[in-house]
Design an enzyme around this catalytic site. Structure first.
Site, mmCIF file in Angstrom:
data_model
loop_
_atom_site.group_PDB
_atom_site.id
_atom_site.type_symbol
_atom_site.label_atom_id
_atom_site.label_comp_id
_atom_site.label_asym_id
_atom_site.label_seq_id
_atom_site.Cartn_x
_atom_site.Cartn_y
_atom_site.Cartn_z
ATOM 1 N N GLU A 79 -4.579 7.027 -5.307
ATOM 2 C CA GLU A 79 -4.978 6.095 -6.375
ATOM 3 C C GLU A 79 -6.437 6.333 -6.719
ATOM 4 O O GLU A 79 -7.239 6.561 -5.804
ATOM 5 C CB GLU A 79 -4.811 4.648 -5.923
ATOM 6 C CG GLU A 79 -3.364 4.282 -5.662
ATOM 7 C CD GLU A 79 -3.180 2.795 -5.341
ATOM 8 O OE1 GLU A 79 -4.152 2.023 -5.487
ATOM 9 O OE2 GLU A 79 -2.081 2.414 -4.956
ATOM 10 N N ARG A 107 0.849 -1.193 0.000
ATOM 11 C CA ARG A 107 0.000 0.000 0.000
ATOM 12 C C ARG A 107 0.888 1.248 0.000
ATOM 13 O O ARG A 107 1.898 1.305 0.710
ATOM 14 C CB ARG A 107 -0.900 0.044 1.236
ATOM 15 C CG ARG A 107 -2.088 -0.887 1.191
ATOM 16 C CD ARG A 107 -3.124 -0.472 0.127
ATOM 17 N NE ARG A 107 -4.318 -1.295 0.129
ATOM 18 C CZ ARG A 107 -4.507 -2.361 -0.641
ATOM 19 N NH1 ARG A 107 -3.587 -2.754 -1.494
ATOM 20 N NH2 ARG A 107 -5.647 -3.034 -0.578
ATOM 21 N N HIS A 126 -1.123 -0.278 -9.792
ATOM 22 C CA HIS A 126 -1.828 -1.182 -8.863
ATOM 23 C C HIS A 126 -2.456 -2.374 -9.594
ATOM 24 O O HIS A 126 -3.684 -2.513 -9.640
ATOM 25 C CB HIS A 126 -2.899 -0.424 -8.062
ATOM 26 C CG HIS A 126 -3.316 -1.178 -6.813
ATOM 27 N ND1 HIS A 126 -3.726 -0.560 -5.668
ATOM 28 C CD2 HIS A 126 -3.382 -2.515 -6.545
ATOM 29 C CE1 HIS A 126 -4.026 -1.475 -4.747
ATOM 30 N NE2 HIS A 126 -3.823 -2.673 -5.264
HETATM 31 C C1 8YV Z 1 -6.909 -5.643 -5.592
HETATM 32 C C2 8YV Z 1 -5.354 -5.316 -3.582
HETATM 33 O O1 8YV Z 1 -6.852 -5.482 -6.935
HETATM 34 O O2 8YV Z 1 -6.652 -7.088 -2.736
HETATM 35 C C3 8YV Z 1 -6.005 -6.098 -2.502
HETATM 36 O O3 8YV Z 1 -5.860 -5.686 -1.338
HETATM 37 O O4 8YV Z 1 -4.630 -4.454 -3.311
HETATM 38 C C4 8YV Z 1 -5.532 -5.513 -5.038
HETATM 39 O O5 8YV Z 1 -4.677 -6.470 -5.491
HETATM 40 C C5 8YV Z 1 -7.903 -4.680 -5.088
HETATM 41 O O6 8YV Z 1 -7.850 -4.452 -3.749
HETATM 42 C C6 8YV Z 1 -9.309 -5.097 -5.494
HETATM 43 O O7 8YV Z 1 -10.274 -4.478 -4.705
#
Ligand code: 8YV
Length: 321
Positions: free
Chosen positions: A269, A240, A287
Site C-alpha cells: 500500500e 491488514r 484502504h
Molecule cells: C487508517 C487503519 O486510515 O487505523 C487504522 O489502523 O487502518 C486506517 O483505517 C489509517 O491507519 C490512518 O493512519
C-alpha cells in the site's frame, strides 16, 4: 510564559483537528500532505517533543534508532500499530498510543459493503455500466450468492469484529468467531466460539478478517487454511493485507475454490496487488475503512487526547507501548 510542546504532524489532518493542534501546541504541519521518507521523518523530528503519524510512516527499528532524543511520544492517528516497531520504541523509552473504538463503526460499514459487493458481483456490474458493455439480460446473467442467512466466520472478535457481527445479524447471518479469548456470554449474542481457526473455517461461508497484524498473525490465511473453507466461500479483509498469503488467495479465486473476495487492504500500500485487481471476482477498495469525516475527526481528537494526557503528566488512555 510556559512554552507549548512541539508536535510533528506527518500528514494533512482534518481542519478541526489541526485547529485544536494549533491552539494547544507548537505544531509542524504538512499542508501539502507529502509522504515523508524515513530520512525526512528523522530530520523533521529534530526538536519535536511528539510525533503524530499515520500508518503511512514506518517506525522501523532503524528509524526508531535514529529518532532524536527529544521525541517522547508517538501518538498514532490509527488503531493499527503494525507500522511501529513497538519493542524498539519501548527500548528508547518512547511512549506509543493509538486510536481504538472511534473507527470501529466505519470499518464495519466497509466490511458489510465488501461482503455485499463481493457476493453480488458489484464490481463486474459497475464496470459494465461504466464501459457500456451491458448488452444482454438473462436469468443466468450476473448471478452471485446471497449473504442473508449465510454463516459468517469472524477472525478477531474485538471492537470491529463485534460490530461486524452486529450488522451481519441484520442479514440474519449465523455468526461464528475465533478469538484469543472467548467473549463473555452477554456479548456473544449467540455467536458460536471456535478455539482454533481450523475449526472456524469449515463453517465460514463468508470469512471476515478483523484481527490486528502482529508477528503471530502474518500470513494467517495460507493456502492450507483456504482449503478448509467451504467451496465457493467469500473472503473479506478490512484489517491488514499482511494477514493473507496473496498468492494463495489468487490461486483460490482462479480455481473457483473461492467465489470472490472483498478487500480494503493489501500487502503493498498504496497501490495494492495488480494481479488481484485483474481478477473479475474481486471487489476492491483502497484502504478506506475509516474514511468518513466523522471518523477522521474522532481519530484526530483521540490522538490529541492522548497527547494532552501525556503532557499533563497523566497516563495516556490508549497507550500500547
Ligand atoms: C487508517 C487503519 O486510515 O487505523 C487504522 O489502523 O487502518 C486506517 O483505517 C489509517 O491507519 C490512518 O493512519
Amino acid at each position: 510564559m510556559t512554552t507549548k510542546p512541539t508536535v510533528l504532524v506527518t500528514r494533512k489532518l482534518p481542519d478541526a483537528v489541526e485547529d485544536r493542534l494549533k491552539r494547544d501546541y507548537e505544531v509542524r504541519l504538512n499542508p501539502d500532505d507529502a509522504l515523508y521518507s524515513p530520512d525526512e521523518l528523522v530530520d523533521l523530528a529534530e526538536g519535536a517533543d511528539a510525533i503524530l503519524p499515520c500508518h503511512t510512516e514506518h517506525f522501523s527499528g532503524d528509524v526508531v534508532q535514529r529518532l532524536p532524543d527529544n521525541v517522547k511520544i508517538v501518538a498514532n492517528f490509527s488503531v493499527g500499530v503494525d507500522h511501529c516497531d513497538l519493542e524498539a520504541l519501548g527500548k528508547r523509552g518512547i511512549i506509543v498510543t493509538n486510536t481504538p473504538d472511534v473507527l470501529s463503526d466505519a470499518t464495519a460499514e466497509i466490511a458489510i459493503l465488501l461482503m455485499l459487493g463481493a457476493a453480488r458481483r458489484a464490481s463486474e456490474g459497475e464496470r459494465m455500466m461504466r464501459d457500456g458493455s451491458w448488452r444482454n439480460w438473462s436469468p443466468s446473467f450476473m448471478v452471485g450468492s446471497a449473504i442473508t442467512r449465510k454463516r459468517l466466520g469472524i477472525i478477531g472478535m474485538g471492537r470491529v469484529g463485534q460490530i461486524v457481527a452486529k450488522r451481519a445479524r441484520g442479514f440474519e447471518m449465523e455468526i461464528h468467531y475465533c478469538n484469543r479469548n472467548r467473549l463473555p456470554e452477554a456479548n456473544e449474542q449467540e455467536a458460536v466460539y471456535h478455539n482454533s481457526i481450523e475449526s472456524l473455517l469449515p463453517v465460514s461461508d463468508i470469512l471476515s478478517l478483523n484481527c490486528p497484524s502482529t508477528p503471530e498473525t502474518v500470513s494467517l490465511l495460507s493456502a492450507e487454511r483456504i482449503a478448509l473453507l467451504p467451496d465457493r466461500a467469500i473472503i473479506i479483509n478490512t484489517a491488514r493485507g499482511a494477514l493473507v498469503d496473496e498468492n494463495a488467495l489468487m490461486d483460490a479465486l482462479k480455481s473457483g475454490k473461492l467465489a470472490s473476495a472483498g478487500l480494503d487492504v493489501y500487502r503493498t500500500e498504496p497501490g495494492g496487488n495488480h494481479d488481484i485487481s485483474a481478477l473479475p471476482n474481486t471487489f476492491l477498495l483502497p484502504h478506506i475503512g475509516s474514511a468518513t469525516m466523522e471518523t477522521r475527526n474522532a481519530m484526530g481528537f483521540r490522538a490529541l487526547d492522548n497527547l494532552d494526557a501525556y503532557f499533563a503528566g497523566k497516563e495516556p488512555k490508549d497507550r500500547v507501548a
